[in-house]
Design a protein around this motif. Structure first.
Motif, PDB file in Angstrom:
ATOM      1  N   THR B  98       0.830  -1.203   0.000  1.00 41.83           N
ATOM      2  CA  THR B  98       0.000   0.000   0.000  1.00 41.83           C
ATOM      3  C   THR B  98       0.864   1.253   0.000  1.00 41.83           C
ATOM      4  O   THR B  98       0.352   2.360  -0.071  1.00 41.83           O
ATOM      5  N   ASN B  99       2.145   1.076   0.101  1.00 39.43           N
ATOM      6  CA  ASN B  99       3.025   2.214   0.322  1.00 39.43           C
ATOM      7  C   ASN B  99       4.392   1.837  -0.227  1.00 39.43           C
ATOM      8  O   ASN B  99       5.355   1.645   0.503  1.00 39.43           O
ATOM      9  N   LYS B 101       6.676   3.049  -2.543  1.00 40.86           N
ATOM     10  CA  LYS B 101       7.817   3.854  -2.994  1.00 40.86           C
ATOM     11  C   LYS B 101       9.059   3.686  -2.135  1.00 40.86           C
ATOM     12  O   LYS B 101      10.144   3.402  -2.633  1.00 40.86           O
ATOM     13  N   ARG B 102       8.876   3.866  -0.818  1.00 43.93           N
ATOM     14  CA  ARG B 102      10.059   3.824   0.040  1.00 43.93           C
ATOM     15  C   ARG B 102      10.634   2.430   0.137  1.00 43.93           C
ATOM     16  O   ARG B 102      11.822   2.239   0.292  1.00 43.93           O
ATOM     17  N   GLU B 263      -7.687   7.601  -0.991  1.00 46.37           N
ATOM     18  CA  GLU B 263      -7.387   7.585   0.442  1.00 46.37           C
ATOM     19  C   GLU B 263      -8.545   7.078   1.276  1.00 46.37           C
ATOM     20  O   GLU B 263      -8.484   7.059   2.486  1.00 46.37           O
ATOM     21  N   LYS B 266      -8.131   4.745   4.238  1.00 43.81           N
ATOM     22  CA  LYS B 266      -7.504   5.236   5.469  1.00 43.81           C
ATOM     23  C   LYS B 266      -8.466   6.075   6.298  1.00 43.81           C
ATOM     24  O   LYS B 266      -8.079   6.699   7.275  1.00 43.81           O
ATOM     25  N   PHE B 270      -7.802   8.245   9.832  1.00 44.82           N
ATOM     26  CA  PHE B 270      -7.932   9.688  10.014  1.00 44.82           C
ATOM     27  C   PHE B 270      -8.922  10.017  11.126  1.00 44.82           C
ATOM     28  O   PHE B 270      -8.693  10.905  11.947  1.00 44.82           O
ATOM     29  N   ASP B 273      -7.384   9.144  14.478  1.00 41.87           N
ATOM     30  CA  ASP B 273      -6.358  10.121  14.839  1.00 41.87           C
ATOM     31  C   ASP B 273      -6.960  11.389  15.409  1.00 41.87           C
ATOM     32  O   ASP B 273      -6.375  12.039  16.266  1.00 41.87           O
ATOM     33  N   THR B 277      -5.160  11.743  18.905  1.00 40.77           N
ATOM     34  CA  THR B 277      -4.153  12.799  19.032  1.00 40.77           C
ATOM     35  C   THR B 277      -4.841  14.127  19.382  1.00 40.77           C
ATOM     36  O   THR B 277      -4.279  15.188  19.196  1.00 40.77           O
ATOM     37  N   LEU B 488       9.055  10.408  11.663  1.00 39.36           N
ATOM     38  CA  LEU B 488       8.420   9.177  12.104  1.00 39.36           C
ATOM     39  C   LEU B 488       7.180   8.907  11.275  1.00 39.36           C
ATOM     40  O   LEU B 488       6.337   9.779  11.117  1.00 39.36           O
ATOM     41  N   GLU B 489       7.096   7.713  10.765  1.00 35.39           N
ATOM     42  CA  GLU B 489       5.909   7.347  10.004  1.00 35.39           C
ATOM     43  C   GLU B 489       4.753   7.102  10.959  1.00 35.39           C
ATOM     44  O   GLU B 489       4.924   6.482  12.003  1.00 35.39           O
ATOM     45  N   LEU B 490       3.567   7.611  10.631  1.00 35.87           N
ATOM     46  CA  LEU B 490       2.376   7.269  11.407  1.00 35.87           C
ATOM     47  C   LEU B 490       1.601   6.252  10.586  1.00 35.87           C
ATOM     48  O   LEU B 490       0.856   6.613   9.680  1.00 35.87           O
TER      49      LEU B 490
END
Lengths: 74, 703
Positions: B98-99, B101-102, B263, B266, B270, B273, B277, B488-490
């Motif tokens: 799902t992610n 690139k990195r 998105e 996710k 969201f 969060d 948070t 930091l990745e969340l």
């Protein structure tokens, strides 16, 4: 006027145009913050720092002083 | 193929790498350290379809071959050291589908250093849910490596991955990154001089922030002089390299992506969060979770702890009754078995704590804790990431200190290591419990609160404030040019995988038992010898005296044995040591008996209760705290004629145990983690001094 990531408000997007800190830029780029990439400011931590952004398809948190080294264009 | 196939798992944090490792190896794992350093190396074994066994190494998560923290440096060196016998035959790069690139950034680097690579495209189920669709065949072609879709949660794709491992022997020949023209000459020269077999690998040796430790001294010299000659410094071309690699990756993704994610998937993250948070709820929820952890450590763990306690007490009894009498039996029954029991007793608490921590980490919540705590922690010279070690410190400082490795800034990591032992660990609980029961009345205040419980909570808070207070002092004292940052990745919130939670509990508990076990066991044997032996004439004389008094008072046999033990203890080497330090501890309100307990507690705090039991001659009934309590209550202070354990003495002891650095195992771990005696010694002196002074003030004020 030169803007940085910290000038965005929650929900706003910008495009990364450059960095003011060489050392840090290398790390930021590895994390996907490349020039030309779209970033979105999501929200900040309860005390205003650090902040959470969406970049390269994921959510990254970084401190304000780091965000301030990222130049953006709206 | 000669020997086992060696496979290394690498990947970004949160890529599901450890889940995949657990899928491949199950409980067939072992934890060792990388040679010379204490970064844990998890290896496991996996049976392949052709009947052979593959050795799988799970490496700490990383984003690139250019390391930022100690953990990452070890991985980089592990992958660059191609001459080592540990060098993997195949590297599995685990990437979050799902992610992607990195994950691919790391993959292209590893391809370029010339290792055979398989890409495990993990979390395929989530990618499918998010609507992502890749042309895997094309991806495989463009990357030149096998691409295996997996789902480490269900085990989907694991068999195909195993097959691919058996078939992958050669590295891709075409590097992704074309080295800058300016470095071609220096890379060529290094390759000629050292025989490194690949351009990018040679380039990495030159560009690592620290010259790799596996190189010979001559080679280090060569690297150093070449860097000087060609004016190379770490990071010189790093940015350009990253841009080039991401260019390649974007190009690749454009070609293989059939459908991109929106998105929408996710949305829950969201929404969560927004609460977790939140300015107020965020902290309230975190505090609530902390209280829940606390509650469970105290109430749920007590029952199994009592079982273990009873079990070892009866085992010790059984041994002393059934083995032939002699010093060896005594050592086994009175020294070794209670020693091991003292360690195993803490297993329930440690297991519960790590169950919580592992669930919080697996679900993605821990990253949010770091996020909301970072600013507060930074004021005290710590880092958002310091929260995890401080929380773990409530169970035991040893795993807590090991978990500081993910703090990338050295100064912040060092401060975290130094202050973590102030957090009240579970070894203090038995000491606190018995002393509180002695000096604090069991009363209810304000209608609901139990006064003893409040006192206990107060001591925990005191430990916590001591930790952050000294962190603040250390922040002012320590100088560091290294910058502190937080990237930091969340990750999206996910249901924890219970299998992983179980394995984490097992792994952490085992390493606690082994790490702390060795030292506590050794100390309990030494203590036993010192308190059982003394100059033989004086020991005999003590026995005679006890027998004489017992005959006069017509004591029963076991009471006689207790009396002998008590008199002999006074004459034993331990007793003599206790008497020798009495002048130093007298101002704190302690006598030589408490002195012995204090000294033995420097090995491990929980030894206090056992030592008290031995000293107050309770013998076989040593494990019943009530009995110890009543004996301690009856103890008379000959100077005053009143009880020995007055409020002042008890309070003074409580404070001493709150602050003092009384744990050999922790000191040993701090030494290993900081690679110097300077820090554990500073820690020992500082904490003991604080303990002494506060105990002194408390006693003098209240006495």
């Amino acid at each position: 006027m030169v803007r940085t990531l910290t000038d965005l408000k929650p929900g706003e997007q910008g495009i990364i145009s450059g960095f003011s800190d060489d050392q840090l830029s290398v790390k930021l780029m590895e994390m996907g913050c490349l020039p030309g990439t779209t970033v979105r400011y999501n929200f900040s931590a309860p005390l205003g720092d650090p902040i959470c952004i969406s970049v390269a398809g994921y959510e990254l948190s970084l401190r304000l002083e780091e965000a301030a080294t990222i130049f953006i264009i709206l | 193929m000669a020997g086992k196939l060696k496979v290394a798992l690498v990947g970004n944090p949160n890529s599901g790498k450890t889940s995949l490792f657990n899928q491949l190896t199950g409980l067939n794992q072992q934890t060792a350290n990388f040679p010379g350093v204490t970064v844990e190396r998890h290896t496991g074994f996996c049976k392949m379809s052709d009947g052979s066994i593959a050795e799988i190494t799970d490496l700490p998560g990383m984003y690139s071959l250019y390391p930022r923290s100690l953990d990452e440096r070890i991985v980089a060196e592990f992958l660059l050291n191609h001459r080592s016998k540990d060098c993997p035959d195949v590297v599995v790069v685990v990437a979050d589908a799902t992610n992607l690139k990195r994950g691919l950034l790391l993959l292209t680097q590893i391809v370029d250093i010339g290792l055979p690579v398989v890409l495990a495209l993990n979390m395929m189920d989530q990618a499918a849910k998010a609507g992502i669709n890749y042309d895997l065949h094309k991806m495989q072609q463009l990357l030149g490596v096998r691409v295996i879709p997996t789902n480490a949660r269900t085990g989907y794709g694991v068999d195909t991955l195993k097959q691919a491992l058996l078939q992958t022997h050669t590295a891709t020949q075409q590097p992704v990154y074309a080295l800058d023209n300016d470095v071609l000459a220096v890379v060529k020269e290094l390759r000629e001089k050292t025989g490194v077999d690949n351009d990018y690998e040679a380039y990495q040796l030159l560009e690592q922030p620290v010259i790799p430790s596996f190189l010979s001294d001559d080679e280090k010299e060569i690297v150093q002089s070449l860097k000087k000659k060609y004016n190379l410094f770490p990071g010189k071309y790093h940015g350009a390299e990253t841009i080039q690699r991401y260019g390649f990756i974007q190009d690749l993704l454009d070609q293989v992506t059939i459908r991109k994610a929106d998105e929408e998937w996710k949305r829950y993250t969201f929404r969560l969060d927004r609460i977790l948070t939140h300015r107020i709820y965020g902290y309230v929820i975190f505090l609530f979770i902390l209280l829940l952890i606390f509650q469970s450590i105290f109430s749920w763990a007590t029952l199994p702890m009592d079982w273990i306690d009873t079990l070892f007490a009866s085992l010790s009894n059984y041994l002393s009754n059934n083995l032939p009498e002699g010093p060896l039996t005594k050592l086994l029954a009175d020294g070794i078995v209670p020693g091991i029991g003292g360690i195993v007793m803490f297993v329930p608490q440690i297991a519960i704590l790590f169950a919580f921590i592992s669930i919080l980490e697996e679900s993605g919540y821990m990253a949010r804790v770091v996020f909301i705590m970072d600013k507060i922690m930074r004021k005290f010279g710590l880092n958002g990431r310091s929260v995890v070690p401080l929380m773990s410190g409530v169970a035991c400082a040893i795993p807590a200190i090991l978990s500081t490795r993910m703090i990338d800034n050295w100064k912040e990591r060092l401060i975290t290591i130094l202050v973590t032992p102030f957090m009240s660990c579970s070894a203090r609980i038995p000491v606190f419990t018995i002393l509180i029961a002695l000096i604090i009345p069991e009363e209810t205040v304000l209608g609901v609160f139990n006064l003893q419980g409040l006192t206990l909570m107060g001591l925990y808070l005191l430990g916590f404030f001591a930790a952050i207070g000294s962190a603040w002092v250390l922040k002012k004292l320590l100088r560091s040019a290294e910058r502190s940052y937080l990237l930091l990745e969340l990750p999206p919130y996910r249901m924890p995988r219970w299998n992983n939670v179980g394995i984490t509990i097992f792994d952490k508990t085992r390493s606690f038992v082994v790490e702390a076990g060795k030292i506590i066991l050794a100390i309990s044997i030494v203590l036993w010898v010192l308190s059982s032996y003394g100059p033989s004439s004086q020991m005999k004389e003590a026995e005679m005296r006890a027998r004489g008094e017992a005959a006069e008072l017509q004591l029963a046999e076991d009471e006689l044995q207790d009396k002998i033990a008590a008199y002999q203890l006074e004459q034993s080497y331990a007793g003599k040591i206790g008497k020798a330090i009495e002048p130093i501890i007298k101002p704190l309100g302690y006598d030589w008996k408490i002195g012995i307990a204090l000294l033995t507690s420097f090995a491990a705090r929980e030894v206090f209760v056992g030592t008290m039991a031995t000293i107050y001659s309770i013998g076989s009934r040593a494990d019943d705290e009530n009995t110890i309590k009543s004996r301690m209550q009856q103890e008379i202070n000959p100077d005053t004629g009143g009880p020995r354990f007055t409020f002042a003495t008890g309070l003074s002891l409580l404070l001493f145990y709150t602050f003092a650095m009384q744990c050999m195992s922790t000191l040993a771990v701090v030494y290993r983690e900081t690679q110097s005696w300077k820090w554990p010694l500073l820690q020992l002196v500082f904490m003991s001094a604080l303990a002494y002074v506060s105990a002194l003030v408390a006693y003098q004020y209240f006495a």
